[in-house]
Scaffold this active site. Structure first.
Site, mmCIF file in Angstrom:
data_model
loop_
_atom_site.group_PDB
_atom_site.id
_atom_site.type_symbol
_atom_site.label_atom_id
_atom_site.label_comp_id
_atom_site.label_asym_id
_atom_site.label_seq_id
_atom_site.Cartn_x
_atom_site.Cartn_y
_atom_site.Cartn_z
ATOM 1 N N ALA A 79 1.008 -1.428 -0.136
ATOM 2 C CA ALA A 79 0.409 0.118 -0.241
ATOM 3 C C ALA A 79 0.650 1.331 -0.024
ATOM 4 C CB ALA A 79 -0.562 -0.077 1.388
ATOM 5 N N LEU A 140 2.870 -2.355 4.338
ATOM 6 C CA LEU A 140 2.937 -0.576 3.693
ATOM 7 C C LEU A 140 4.801 -0.579 2.987
ATOM 8 C CD1 LEU A 140 2.609 0.979 7.430
ATOM 9 C CD2 LEU A 140 0.864 0.185 5.907
ATOM 10 N N CYS A 141 4.077 0.479 1.982
ATOM 11 C CA CYS A 141 5.532 0.146 0.888
ATOM 12 C C CYS A 141 6.895 0.832 1.087
ATOM 13 C CB CYS A 141 4.961 1.008 -0.676
ATOM 14 S SG CYS A 141 5.917 0.699 -1.997
ATOM 15 N N PHE A 142 6.621 2.380 2.023
ATOM 16 C CA PHE A 142 7.766 2.894 2.082
ATOM 17 C C PHE A 142 7.932 2.963 3.208
ATOM 18 C CE2 PHE A 142 6.034 5.430 -1.658
ATOM 19 C CZ PHE A 142 7.246 5.628 -2.332
#
Length: 252
Positions: A79, A140-142
């Site tokens: 995400a 979470l992507c980041f």
């Protein structure tokens, strides 16, 4: 320059529109067509989650209460909250001579253009070597930097994802420009097998263009950076720019 890069400067759209447009460009592309670069922003902000990610990981009411959208991406990965950012989408042919014959080669060619773009802005960036298995399991992507993602000063600035289909590919990615992506943690449902990620953790491992230049970045500045990005892609790919609209290409 014999070939052309078809470039769409597409402004700002809601999340569902942005993902529909990226998908439509992939569907319309045929192996051997001139590649496409679409550069765009988000209005309102939106949470996107990966094609194979569980939508139940997210609280749609909390997203709606914040005034944001929630939409599945046509690509994999985890995400992202798209808010203060410049987003790129590349659609092209792979296997092929321009982007190479593998997912890795394709990522690396596009990363050359992203690195050239950042150098044009005055920043030296590097490509991440990857993440641990524990980090891969996160929502979470980041939160961490994957193998092909771009960091400045050791902190993640650009995250990308790719989908490959019948000799063509779609790669899109977020170039962070402000801090709003840190709010993503507000919209993730708690799970017993996953620790919540506080915003300060994301803040430690990410950076953004506003932070790098010491001030906020306006939409007009992002649009100007989009022009710089397009020139970097043309230079690295050795292609001539051909300005287009989305309507020109979605039904080619």
């Amino acid at each position: 320059m014999a070939g052309k890069l078809r470039i769409i400067h597409d402004g700002a759209h809601p999340g569902a529109v942005n993902m529909q447009r990226d998908s439509a460009l992939l569907d319309a592309h045929r192996p051997g067509d001139d590649p496409v670069l679409r550069v765009y922003r988000w209005q309102p902000a939106a949470v996107t989650y990966g094609y194979n990610q569980n939508p139940d990981d997210f609280d749609p009411q909390a997203v709606a209460d914040a005034g944001f959208g929630l939409v599945r991406r046509p690509t994999g990965g985890r995400a992202i909250l798209h808010a203060d950012e410049l987003t790129y989408c590349v659609v092209g042919t792979s296997p092929g001579p321009l982007f190479g014959d593998s997912l890795h080669a394709c990522y690396m060619k596009i990363n050359q253009a992203l690195l050239a773009f950042l150098r044009d802005l005055g920043y030296e960036a590097e490509i991440s070597g990857g993440e641990s298995r524990e980090e891969m399991r996160g929502a979470l992507c980041f939160k961490s930097a994957g193998q092909h993602e771009i960091r400045v000063g050791g902190r993640k600035l650009v995250g990308s994802a790719q989908r490959r289909k019948d000799g063509t590919f779609l790669q899109h990615g977020s170039i962070l420009a402000g801090p709003t992506h840190l709010r993503l943690t507000e919209f993730v449902r708690p799970r017993p097998d996953r620790r919540p990620v506080p915003p300060e953790v994301l803040a430690r491992v990410t950076t953004d263009l506003g932070q790098l230049q010491g001030g906020s970045v306006s939409g007009e500045e992002l649009d100007a950076m989009g022009e710089t990005l397009a020139r970097a892609f043309c230079g690295v790919l050795e292609l001539e720019a051909r300005p287009c609209s989305f309507a020109d290409l979605a039904t080619d």
